[in-house]
Design a protein around this motif. Sequence first.
Motif, short mmCIF file in Angstrom:
data_model
loop_
_atom_site.label_atom_id
_atom_site.label_comp_id
_atom_site.label_asym_id
_atom_site.label_seq_id
_atom_site.Cartn_x
_atom_site.Cartn_y
_atom_site.Cartn_z
N GLU A 524 54.93 44.39 73.17
CA GLU A 524 55.29 45.46 72.23
C GLU A 524 56.77 45.40 71.88
O GLU A 524 57.63 45.24 72.76
N ARG A 525 57.06 45.57 70.59
CA ARG A 525 58.43 45.70 70.10
C ARG A 525 58.46 46.83 69.08
O ARG A 525 57.50 47.00 68.31
N GLU A 528 57.22 46.81 65.17
CA GLU A 528 56.38 45.61 64.99
C GLU A 528 54.94 45.94 65.37
O GLU A 528 54.69 46.65 66.35
N GLU A 529 53.98 45.44 64.61
CA GLU A 529 52.58 45.67 64.93
C GLU A 529 52.21 44.93 66.22
O GLU A 529 52.73 43.84 66.51
N VAL A 532 51.18 41.23 66.20
CA VAL A 532 52.22 40.21 66.12
C VAL A 532 52.65 39.79 67.53
O VAL A 532 52.81 38.60 67.83
N GLY A 533 52.81 40.79 68.40
CA GLY A 533 53.21 40.48 69.77
C GLY A 533 52.13 39.74 70.54
O GLY A 533 52.42 38.84 71.34
N ARG A 536 52.17 36.18 69.45
CA ARG A 536 53.33 35.50 70.03
C ARG A 536 53.03 35.08 71.46
O ARG A 536 53.38 33.96 71.89
#
Length: 577
Positions: A524-525, A528-529, A532-533, A536
């Motif tokens: 989690e960021r 950001e959705e 996406v994490g 990654r």
Amino acid sequence: MLAATTRIAHELHELPELPELPELQEQHEQQLDDTPILQIMEGAPHGILIASAVQGGTALYANAKLGDIFGTRVSTGPGELYAASTAIFDRNGEPLAFEDSPLGITLRTRRPASAELQYRIPGEPVRWMDITTTPLDCPRRGPVAVAYIHDISSRRHAALELDEANRRLGQQLDDLTWVHRLTEELTEDASLEDTLERVLAEGAQLLHAEFGVARVLDEQGQMRTRAVHGVPPGKPEMHQALQEIGPQHLLVADILSEGGSTIIEDVLNHPSIGQELRDLARSTGFRALYALALPGAGGKPVAAVAWAFAQAGRPTSRQRQLTETYCRFAGQIAENNHLYEREHAIASTLQQSMLAPRLPDVPGLQIAACSLPGAQGMQAGGDWYDVVAFDDGTAGLALGDVMGKGLGAAAAMGQMRTALRSYALVEGQDPAAVLTDLNALTVDMSLTDMATVLYAHIDPAARRAVLASAGHCPPLLVDGEGARFLRAGQGVPLGVVDDWSAEQEAVELAPGSLLILYTDGLVERRGEELGVGLERLRQSALAAPTEVGELCAWLMHDCLDEGVGPDDVAILAVRLR
């Protein structure tokens, strides 16, 4: 006024030829005294002056009111009006030549003029004059003019006092705005060092100080340097020297106990300064010091800050008042950060002590785990992991995240880890049953409002894993077919409902398969959705080293910004041999 000016000009025109000065002046005054219009001018509420251009400027007549205004009789001697003009200044307080004054302009150009002037006599209050001058039509007398002079000193002084009051009020509002802005910025700092460094930097800018140092009272009551400001790059010896500027050198031990301040205007010549501080001042290049206590909410000092100046002297009263106001707010914020820092240290110690000190050896499996406290924020979280080795050669892997921060989360984490291990030893081959029991305990004992947990039972001989999840992030499976996230029998987080249930999922594991369990801090960021994490992480796992012992460090570095994140992270990875 126009009628009086015309009458004056007429009566001056009717006078006989004037002899040469000084006889001219004496005779002229006598003749003017006999004119009826002068009786009116003597009773005027404002000053009236009649002047000629003789010898640069000569007063022919001045009424009694003018003498009252100036506090002295106006001399009618030849050229003395011009000589007295050295006391005339314009409205900006700059010297004004007689020829540039309203009277001088009218005598020179034969045109009306007006202005506000200052009349300054050393040792006396400044007098403000509103002067209007008009030329007189007296061809036989040369340039002659009459000036009407109003004393507006009281009005001007009142206006100046109002302007000064408004200026002070505006300055106070600016100061309050400054303190409010800086105090708001202080609340953004996550650590005690950040807070103290900002206080030193802002204080140095306000005070025009070269260096600064901040020290904090530790648990043993000793002052420890926590921040230094103003050290040029490449000067480690100066950094070390400034760390020595503390209350024991600044003679403020008593003042600190009262939450006060002290000023040393000249360190080199102060009678109470020891040789050690004098040597320090010479080596680092400062001459004066200003030190303040940072009081906490109860008024007790929690820290001390000191600024050093290259020149001897002292800050102004406004600088000191602003700095002390700012430091009162900063002290409370520093106190909170200090308390959070202590709690973070206790919670982190508690959290680490509750994690498995070493992972068990399970034949057929390679297991690795790691945890990383969040780099931002002051409190430890409730991320945890555990591995249970069963006598039949199987293993239970658990990873969870307790909602909240600090001691409460760490304590709840420890209780949940202990309880899960107990339930796993009883019915560890049934992950859904383990989580059901753990939810009942969580609700019954109010351990936490919410916690996410993932539990997996792995049988290396059967190459099979059974998983159940209580609202946790989906585990990642990496094998010969690539990397994919498993649904893992999703249920709601623990502590939310009384009757918890979920359908567990069984997964076949090929030789060499890698199963990665993790907490949300890894993916989690902010802004950001989540997808996406997750992607990654999936890509990072595909490129990760084969050795499981190196996997955790790889994922931390690859998935987090510079290897650190705002939240706690825990990773538990297992590879089938």
